[in-house]
Design an enzyme around this catalytic site. Sequence first.
Site, PDB file in Angstrom:
ATOM      1  N   SER A  77      -2.291 -17.529  12.063  1.00 35.45           N
ATOM      2  CA  SER A  77      -2.561 -17.057  10.708  1.00 35.45           C
ATOM      3  C   SER A  77      -1.995 -17.976   9.630  1.00 35.45           C
ATOM      4  CB  SER A  77      -2.023 -15.633  10.528  1.00 35.45           C
ATOM      5  OG  SER A  77      -0.669 -15.567  10.902  1.00 35.45           O
ATOM      6  N   HIS A  82       3.122 -17.306   6.662  1.00 31.43           N
ATOM      7  CA  HIS A  82       1.944 -17.241   5.794  1.00 31.43           C
ATOM      8  C   HIS A  82       2.149 -18.072   4.533  1.00 31.43           C
ATOM      9  CE1 HIS A  82       0.909 -13.087   7.715  1.00 31.43           C
ATOM     10  NE2 HIS A  82       0.678 -14.111   8.526  1.00 31.43           N
TER      11      HIS A  82
END
Length: 313
Positions: free
Chosen positions: A144, A195
């Site tokens: 991610s 992230h």
Amino acid sequence: MHRRQKGSNIGLFLLLSQIFQVGVSNIPPVTLAALAANVFLFLQPMKRLDKTCISVTECLYRRDWHRLYLSPFHHVDDWHLYFNMVSLLWKGIKLERRLGSFWFGYIITIFSLLIGVVYMLLELAVAELLDVPSYKQSCAVGFSGVLFALKVLNNYYHPGGSSNVMGFIISNKYACWLELVAIHLLNPGTSFAGHLAGILVGLMYTMGPLKMLMKACSGGFRSQTDFSEQRNRYNSENFRYPGYPSHSSRDYSMYTGGLNEEEQVERALRNSLNDRGPRHYGNERRPYGFWLPPEEPSVEELRRQRLNRFERW
């Protein structure tokens, strides 16, 4: 990047169903290879997750550098894999077709390694500033972080539009920042630093020196985007009609409606498909795209119109 416990394989079946719905032949090769690699390593992991996750302690202090390229391609469970790979599927299709397979594969490779480095620097900085050594031991895996970087690139190459994030309509340009906070609030087990590292690497590419460094290290290779930009620059600046003065700063948006080359072609195709039967534009502005004037009347039609005019007199 994520930290959850492994569960059933329902997410894997849903992912395979999604891939077949799109069509394997419709997925560009690098995107398809990245999907296959992630699925394969989920089914046949190279090492246990505690041996592949990345952290300051394991990677930086203990010099286990293999974790840099292992951590992005290992996932905790099938749902972790599913959500990441569905996101990769749609982002990869758009970006690989825009940038070319070689350059997109180059981006995936560099981003996978660089995001791990930025992640460790963020965790190390927080640990030192807050004097909390546990941040150095925080270990994360998953793709991610790369997906957040690709989201920044996708918004850069396909600007405009908006997203609905937790009921808030926000421009795609800033959606990644709201998603960064929203994901962490809804699922505290996710890696906020991972992230954030993805977003920062994406910005380093679109706004910083990373893209230039990658070009310099690629041996002069140019992506499809570079050729398109060079062609547009030549058409708008270097082409001159004989006998006319040069206008290097001339604004050509009045002729294109502010659309880029791909948008002009798309608009032209849409107009040609929608153009069924005669239309009368009068003094209205003609639609963008290819436009053909009405057919010239035949000799017989001109003769009939002349006779009708005489009859009215």
